[in-house]
Design a protein around this motif. Sequence first.
Motif, short mmCIF file in Angstrom:
data_model
loop_
_atom_site.label_atom_id
_atom_site.label_comp_id
_atom_site.label_asym_id
_atom_site.label_seq_id
_atom_site.Cartn_x
_atom_site.Cartn_y
_atom_site.Cartn_z
N ALA A 1 0.84 -1.20 0.00
CA ALA A 1 0.00 0.00 0.00
C ALA A 1 0.87 1.25 0.00
O ALA A 1 0.59 2.23 -0.70
N THR A 2 1.93 1.19 0.76
CA THR A 2 2.85 2.33 0.83
C THR A 2 3.49 2.57 -0.53
O THR A 2 3.57 3.71 -1.01
N SER A 3 3.95 1.49 -1.15
CA SER A 3 4.56 1.61 -2.48
C SER A 3 3.60 2.28 -3.45
O SER A 3 3.98 3.17 -4.22
N LYS A 4 2.36 1.84 -3.39
CA LYS A 4 1.37 2.39 -4.30
C LYS A 4 1.22 3.89 -4.08
O LYS A 4 1.23 4.68 -5.03
N THR A 5 1.10 4.27 -2.85
CA THR A 5 0.95 5.69 -2.53
C THR A 5 2.16 6.49 -3.01
O THR A 5 2.03 7.56 -3.60
N MET A 6 3.33 5.93 -2.78
CA MET A 6 4.55 6.62 -3.16
C MET A 6 4.63 6.76 -4.68
O MET A 6 5.04 7.80 -5.20
N ALA A 7 4.24 5.71 -5.38
CA ALA A 7 4.25 5.77 -6.83
C ALA A 7 3.32 6.90 -7.29
O ALA A 7 3.65 7.66 -8.21
N ASP A 8 2.21 7.01 -6.64
CA ASP A 8 1.25 8.05 -6.95
C ASP A 8 1.87 9.44 -6.73
O ASP A 8 1.80 10.30 -7.61
N PHE A 9 2.49 9.61 -5.57
CA PHE A 9 3.14 10.89 -5.28
C PHE A 9 4.20 11.21 -6.33
O PHE A 9 4.32 12.35 -6.77
N ALA A 10 4.95 10.18 -6.70
CA ALA A 10 6.02 10.39 -7.68
C ALA A 10 5.41 10.83 -9.01
O ALA A 10 5.90 11.73 -9.68
N ALA A 11 4.30 10.18 -9.39
CA ALA A 11 3.65 10.50 -10.65
C ALA A 11 3.16 11.94 -10.65
O ALA A 11 3.15 12.61 -11.68
N ARG A 12 2.78 12.42 -9.50
CA ARG A 12 2.31 13.80 -9.40
C ARG A 12 3.46 14.78 -9.25
O ARG A 12 3.23 15.99 -9.07
N THR B 1 13.32 11.61 -2.42
CA THR B 1 13.63 13.03 -2.51
C THR B 1 12.33 13.82 -2.50
O THR B 1 11.45 13.59 -3.31
N ILE B 2 12.24 14.73 -1.56
CA ILE B 2 11.03 15.53 -1.43
C ILE B 2 11.15 16.75 -2.32
O ILE B 2 12.03 17.59 -2.11
N ASP B 3 10.26 16.88 -3.28
CA ASP B 3 10.36 18.02 -4.19
C ASP B 3 9.33 19.10 -3.89
O ASP B 3 9.61 20.27 -3.97
N ASP B 4 8.12 18.67 -3.58
CA ASP B 4 7.05 19.65 -3.43
C ASP B 4 6.43 19.57 -2.04
O ASP B 4 5.45 18.89 -1.79
N VAL B 5 7.03 20.33 -1.15
CA VAL B 5 6.57 20.32 0.23
C VAL B 5 5.13 20.81 0.35
O VAL B 5 4.31 20.22 1.06
N ASP B 6 4.82 21.86 -0.38
CA ASP B 6 3.47 22.41 -0.29
C ASP B 6 2.42 21.43 -0.79
O ASP B 6 1.34 21.30 -0.22
N GLY B 7 2.77 20.77 -1.88
CA GLY B 7 1.84 19.79 -2.42
C GLY B 7 1.56 18.69 -1.39
O GLY B 7 0.41 18.32 -1.17
N LEU B 8 2.60 18.22 -0.77
CA LEU B 8 2.43 17.18 0.25
C LEU B 8 1.60 17.72 1.41
O LEU B 8 0.76 17.01 1.95
N ARG B 9 1.86 18.95 1.75
CA ARG B 9 1.13 19.53 2.87
C ARG B 9 -0.36 19.57 2.55
O ARG B 9 -1.20 19.26 3.39
N ARG B 10 -0.66 19.92 1.33
CA ARG B 10 -2.07 19.98 0.94
C ARG B 10 -2.70 18.59 1.08
O ARG B 10 -3.78 18.44 1.64
N ILE B 11 -2.01 17.60 0.59
CA ILE B 11 -2.54 16.24 0.68
C ILE B 11 -2.67 15.79 2.12
O ILE B 11 -3.65 15.16 2.50
N SER B 12 -1.70 16.15 2.93
CA SER B 12 -1.73 15.69 4.32
C SER B 12 -2.92 16.27 5.06
O SER B 12 -3.37 15.72 6.04
N ARG B 13 -3.41 17.39 4.58
CA ARG B 13 -4.54 18.00 5.26
C ARG B 13 -5.88 17.55 4.72
O ARG B 13 -6.90 17.76 5.36
N SER B 14 -5.86 16.96 3.55
CA SER B 14 -7.15 16.57 2.98
C SER B 14 -7.59 15.23 3.56
O SER B 14 -6.80 14.48 4.10
N THR B 15 -8.85 14.99 3.42
CA THR B 15 -9.41 13.80 4.06
C THR B 15 -9.24 12.55 3.22
O THR B 15 -9.21 11.44 3.72
N PHE B 16 -9.15 12.74 1.93
CA PHE B 16 -9.18 11.57 1.06
C PHE B 16 -7.83 11.23 0.47
O PHE B 16 -6.89 12.01 0.60
#
Lengths: 266, 266
Positions: free
Chosen positions: A229-240, A251-266
């Motif tokens: 499940a983690t791999s899948k999520t990571m692949a998704d993040f990478a694709a985005r 390698t973390i490229d888009d901190v803000d993008g991750l922050r947005r996702i971390s705050r969303s419910t889905f």
Amino acid sequence: MTDRRLSDACSRTVLSAATPVTEGWAPHEREVDLLAESGEHFSCLSFVDIFSDLTEQDIAAIDRTSPPRLFSSGELVFSQSEPVTALFILKGGRIRIFRVAEDGKTLTIAILEPGAVFGEMLLIGQQMYDNYAEAIETSVVCQLSAADVEEHFLSNPRIAVKISRLLGEQVARLEERLTDMALRPLTARTAATLLTLEKAAPRTRFTQARVVKLTHEQLAGLLGATREATSKTMADFAARGLIRQGRGRITIDDVDGLRRISRSTF
Amino acid sequence: MTDRRLSDACSRTVLSAATPVTEGWAPHEREVDLLAESGEHFSCLSFVDIFSDLTEQDIAAIDRTSPPRLFSSGELVFSQSEPVTALFILKGGRIRIFRVAEDGKTLTIAILEPGAVFGEMLLIGQQMYDNYAEAIETSVVCQLSAADVEEHFLSNPRIAVKISRLLGEQVARLEERLTDMALRPLTARTAATLLTLEKAAPRTRFTQARVVKLTHEQLAGLLGATREATSKTMADFAARGLIRQGRGRITIDDVDGLRRISRSTF
DNA sequence: TGCGTTCTGCGATCAGGGACACAGTGCATC
DNA sequence: GATGCACTGTGTCCCTGATCGCAGAACGCA
């Protein structure tokens, strides 16, 4: 989940001098070097915040009785069978603190970086603290015996205050992580955890991006999820385009993008 | 999950004198009684472990400046908008400590019984501690101002040691709960939580069984699950004869049975 | 250089629980 | 008593994430 929540079970003052782990050495060569440096040139206690109120004599005395020990990757620093009778200071390498369920599944409580103090429950007379500690790289650890602890710490009120503060931070982090675990879907939790780790991670040489050194499996342990499940999520993040991946390094490229996702419910 | 994990955010020494909440009074009558008793005959601080090292003068001084306040069921004791600037002592009633996610879902961190001390993060200079506290029954709470705390506590080293110990216990409980949340299915978690609550619950008059005073919804908040799922699990337990149910009260009949379930994976 | 071990990437299937929607039923207040 | 509200029992649908099974790729070590 925040940086700190994961990175220290107690104090974690960064010791730049303590991690000269250049890569690509032969294993025994590296081990010798690590030990030599820790034993001779470097005090286990200096620079670690919690000990800053000790006198130099105290520090010297403790250093004398607490030889650094080497643990190779995968080795257990402590476990149920050998309960915590000492206070540990991580000088080099990385240690994973985890718990085990009846069915063998594990949850990683923290991944410690050099400078971290662990086994701190000893300080407050805690018994039956059923965490395990395992080196995930070749690591150097100093041990203070219970006697040392008793003699030098419990008598010192300023240290008690510091311990309170550290434990308080830990409580805050754990509560945060608990609610994340209960209320947030994997995607958000993963993003949040990456952000946490990102704060502690070293920067890449030229860009502003940071690199987290973890495999998907290790991350999954932190998330309380499966590797797949983690791999899948990571692949998704990478694709985005939020992260880039490499074996054991994220390698973390888009901190803000991750922050947005971390705050969303889905 | 253990008794203590849930029942105290800090110290919780049982105050037998502090909960004379006989049932069936008219509301305002009860309020008057609670306040009267707390204000006049009873010191907020005595009997609470954490304060046992204060001198009588200190206690008297603090009591003078910390009038008990009454909160009716549903009222917030503190929240984000009115951040914690005081240390609270619960004299009577029950308080729920919880956190809120972006989407409004909440997780209950603890349900406090009389004698509990909360808002203790103030003690260790914690900022941004985004927990909420809500009375779930009519409750009486004493508040120590930040000034009181500063004056009487931070100077006292023995108190720092006690705080360390309490926080350490809290850390242990939280870690346990976190792994439960991550690794165990709802059924096992529910059983474990019931056992935890059972330890703190008063016994029934004649049998050895204990009664937990919680609605399914409140229990669900503690479990990080929906009310429906919790109801289903409870109905199952009841069918197996492990518990008996009554509106807002759960009677624990078979501790061993629950223990078995709490340890199993499915 | 070659080989084995780790890591990572999918895909298919399945089940635990979440989201909704109601239907009873004690209890409490009037 | 009578009325309402707060608690509880179920049932259906759906979706996330767990499980299992492989396959390819990168790296570490001999």
